[in-house]
Design a protein around this motif. Structure first.
Motif, mmCIF file in Angstrom:
data_model
loop_
_atom_site.group_PDB
_atom_site.id
_atom_site.type_symbol
_atom_site.label_atom_id
_atom_site.label_comp_id
_atom_site.label_asym_id
_atom_site.label_seq_id
_atom_site.Cartn_x
_atom_site.Cartn_y
_atom_site.Cartn_z
ATOM 1 N N GLN A 21 0.834 -1.205 0.000
ATOM 2 C CA GLN A 21 0.000 0.000 0.000
ATOM 3 C C GLN A 21 0.874 1.263 0.000
ATOM 4 O O GLN A 21 0.551 2.250 -0.685
ATOM 5 N N ASN A 22 1.981 1.256 0.746
ATOM 6 C CA ASN A 22 2.875 2.417 0.787
ATOM 7 C C ASN A 22 3.467 2.701 -0.593
ATOM 8 O O ASN A 22 3.580 3.856 -1.014
ATOM 9 N N ILE A 23 3.841 1.625 -1.289
ATOM 10 C CA ILE A 23 4.420 1.796 -2.627
ATOM 11 C C ILE A 23 3.384 2.382 -3.574
ATOM 12 O O ILE A 23 3.664 3.313 -4.347
ATOM 13 N N GLN A 24 2.168 1.846 -3.527
ATOM 14 C CA GLN A 24 1.125 2.348 -4.422
ATOM 15 C C GLN A 24 0.822 3.824 -4.149
ATOM 16 O O GLN A 24 0.615 4.615 -5.086
ATOM 17 N N ASN A 25 0.796 4.199 -2.871
ATOM 18 C CA ASN A 25 0.545 5.605 -2.531
ATOM 19 C C ASN A 25 1.668 6.503 -3.038
ATOM 20 O O ASN A 25 1.418 7.628 -3.518
ATOM 21 N N LEU A 26 2.923 6.043 -2.936
ATOM 22 C CA LEU A 26 4.052 6.809 -3.456
ATOM 23 C C LEU A 26 3.922 7.005 -4.960
ATOM 24 O O LEU A 26 4.159 8.097 -5.492
ATOM 25 N N LEU A 27 3.549 5.962 -5.653
ATOM 26 C CA LEU A 27 3.406 6.056 -7.105
ATOM 27 C C LEU A 27 2.313 7.050 -7.498
ATOM 28 O O LEU A 27 2.459 7.801 -8.462
ATOM 29 N N ILE A 28 1.218 7.005 -6.749
ATOM 30 C CA ILE A 28 0.120 7.941 -7.032
ATOM 31 C C ILE A 28 0.574 9.380 -6.811
ATOM 32 O O ILE A 28 0.285 10.288 -7.615
ATOM 33 N N ASP A 29 1.315 9.615 -5.712
ATOM 34 C CA ASP A 29 1.819 10.963 -5.416
ATOM 35 C C ASP A 29 2.722 11.463 -6.543
ATOM 36 O O ASP A 29 2.623 12.621 -6.980
ATOM 37 N N ILE A 30 3.610 10.602 -7.006
ATOM 38 C CA ILE A 30 4.530 10.990 -8.072
ATOM 39 C C ILE A 30 3.775 11.274 -9.361
ATOM 40 O O ILE A 30 4.033 12.265 -10.062
ATOM 41 N N TYR A 31 2.818 10.394 -9.684
ATOM 42 C CA TYR A 31 2.045 10.572 -10.918
ATOM 43 C C TYR A 31 1.252 11.883 -10.883
ATOM 44 O O TYR A 31 1.225 12.647 -11.867
ATOM 45 N N MET A 32 0.569 12.165 -9.762
ATOM 46 C CA MET A 32 -0.242 13.377 -9.635
ATOM 47 C C MET A 32 0.638 14.627 -9.706
ATOM 48 O O MET A 32 0.263 15.632 -10.326
ATOM 49 N N ALA A 33 1.819 14.572 -9.084
ATOM 50 C CA ALA A 33 2.722 15.722 -9.112
ATOM 51 C C ALA A 33 3.227 15.979 -10.517
ATOM 52 O O ALA A 33 3.353 17.139 -10.952
ATOM 53 N N GLN A 34 3.508 14.915 -11.256
ATOM 54 C CA GLN A 34 3.972 15.060 -12.637
ATOM 55 C C GLN A 34 2.872 15.660 -13.521
ATOM 56 O O GLN A 34 3.113 16.527 -14.362
ATOM 57 N N GLU A 35 1.634 15.162 -13.339
ATOM 58 C CA GLU A 35 0.513 15.651 -14.146
ATOM 59 C C GLU A 35 0.215 17.123 -13.858
ATOM 60 O O GLU A 35 -0.113 17.898 -14.767
ATOM 61 N N ALA A 36 0.304 17.506 -12.583
ATOM 62 C CA ALA A 36 -0.013 18.889 -12.196
ATOM 63 C C ALA A 36 1.161 19.836 -12.409
ATOM 64 O O ALA A 36 1.007 21.057 -12.325
ATOM 65 N N GLY A 37 2.340 19.269 -12.702
ATOM 66 C CA GLY A 37 3.521 20.108 -12.874
ATOM 67 C C GLY A 37 3.961 20.755 -11.575
ATOM 68 O O GLY A 37 4.592 21.825 -11.590
#
Length: 464
Positions: A21-37
């Motif tokens: 679950q921690n890994i999945q949350n990290l991936l989501i954070d990275i993806y959202m930050a990349q999308e939002a710039g």
């Protein structure tokens, strides 16, 4: 695809549910930050990524999309090149060509296993733990064993040696060796911390053999790019005080076996085991050497036997070289009465081919050590003797009956026994040399009389 990979790692027990679950949350954070710039959020996620204990798995997941597939395509046949092709471009290893489909499938399966375990170009080999490299090494020599490139005995020794490392601890505070990073182990740590644990109360010979296995392990690591040097090179082998005491205690001289005891056993053994026992008592050959003797090893004209091979292995038995190089191709004289009995046995068996076994059981197969042990135990019981008599004691009896002859020339006896050093012969049997030696002629007559007595009884048994 990322979720499937994490599910496989979870099922394999490599990560816990919480870690997943921690890994999945990290991936989501990275993806959202990349999308939002959002650079600040992205930097924060990256910092957290670097600190995460499972960064190797995360780096793997964040690599190119084509790395998400945990499979490698099956080999295909290239008609132009007349070769089987394994496509490893997914892991930056290009296309590999093989003559046979079997070779290609084997190569594919090895790299598929590495891919599913998360070992990829993005995870450098220098980041692996010693335990991880050991697992790779085990796969390598297990494949060699399955392909019969190494014997069962060597395979077992490898496992025993690695078990010692699995229990070793190193560092301050102490951690299990297998948890240590592969690049961090130094020659100094091997010498000062690991050597005492490897040595224990083991003999120098055993330690030297295990150290050779550890050298191969870290040479394997060097070839895999995990290290640039081998920390087990130039290590001084040291035995402990316990090992020296054990060696001293293990060299307790053998008890002398009386001819009357051996004669009783001969008399109560069934044919042809009685002839085997007689042969062992008059030539001193080891049991494993006796089990594989063929008629080609017997020279009827010169009354000698040539020892050039022995039975090896535990579960999977095979014929190999003798226990020591010194014992290879040794020639042992055979008493006339025993040689006469062997001639009768040869004729009774219908003059078999020279490559056939001399001694075979009722099923026309080679005797087993367990079978001979049962025969011997029954014979001792019938003769009213202690059941502690072992087959190897026939070898001791041979030494005792010959030692007085060779007391001034122990090398000759050592040669017949196949000992690598005369010191071994003297250590085990030297106490039998009498200060007031009887004349060699008297001993010869006494020994020939005992041999003749055995020969009369056993020879008669064969004729009947």
């Amino acid at each position: 695809q990322q979720g499937k990979f994490l599910d496989k790692q979870l099922q394999a027990g490599k990560i816990s549910y919480e870690q997943q679950q921690n890994i999945q949350n990290l991936l989501i954070d990275i993806y959202m930050a990349q999308e939002a710039g959002d650079k600040a959020a992205l930097d924060a996620a990256k910092k957290k990524l670097d600190l995460d204990e499972l960064r190797h798995y995360i780096r793997y997941i964040m690599s190119r999309r084509d790395h998400m597939s945990l499979d490698i395509a099956r080999p295909r046949f290239n008609k132009e090149k007349n070769r089987w092709v394994v496509d490893l471009r997914k892991i930056n290893k290009g296309r590999q060509h093989f003559i046979s489909k079997g070779q290609a499938e084997h190569y594919r399966s090895l790299h598929k296993a590495e891919l599913q375990e998360g070992i990829t170009p993005e995870q450098t080999n220098s980041e692996l733990s010693i335990g991880r490299v050991v697992n790779m090494f085990v796969k390598s020599y297990t494949a060699d064993y399955n392909n019969k490139e190494i014997s069962e005995t060597v395979y077992i020794k490898y496992n025993q040696a690695l078990q010692i490392l699995a229990n070793a601890e190193i560092g301050d505070p102490k951690i299990n060796l297998y948890d240590r990073n592969i690049v961090e182990l130094t020659p100094g740590e091997v010498q000062e911390e690991l050597m005492p644990q490897i040595a224990g109360d083991r003999s120098r010979k055993t330690i030297t053999y295990y150290m050779s296995i550890y050298k191969k392990l870290f040479l394997f690591a060097v070839k895999k790019g995990c290290r640039t040097s081998n920390p087990f090179e130039n290590i001084t082998i040291k035995t402990s005080a316990a090992a020296k005491a054990k060696k001293f205690n293990s060299s307790v001289p053998a008890d002398r076996i009386q001819p009357e005891t051996v004669q009783k056993i001969y008399d109560h053994l069934a044919y042809p085991v009685n002839v085997m026992a007689w042969f062992a008592g008059e030539t001193g050959v080891r049991q494993a050497e006796l089990l594989v003797l063929t008629w080609a090893d017997i020279d009827f004209d010169k009354s000698t036997v040539k020892i050039s091979k022995t039975l090896k292995g535990k579960q999977h038995l095979f014929v190999g070289s003798t226990k020591t190089e010194h014992g290879m191709n040794r020639i042992i004289p055979v008493p006339d009465s025993l040689m006469s009995t062997l001639k009768k046995l040869y004729l009774k068996n219908g003059r078999p081919e020279l490559d056939k076994l001399i001694f075979k059981n009722s099923f026309n197969n080679r005797f087993t050590a367990g079978g001979l042990r049962k025969h011997l135990k029954r014979a001792c019981k019938r003769a009213g003797l202690q059941s502690s008599f072992r087959w190897h004691d026939f070898r001791h009896y041979f030494a005792s009956s010959r030692l007085d002859y060779y007391s001034d020339n122990l090398k000759r006896l050592a040669d017949q026994l196949g000992h690598s050093k005369v010191a071994m012969t003297e250590q085990v049997y030297g106490h039998w040399i009498e200060n007031d030696k009887r004349s060699a002629e008297e001993l010869r007559r006494a020994n020939d009389a005992a041999t003749l007595l055995s020969g009369v009884k056993l020879g008669a048994a064969i004729l009947n």
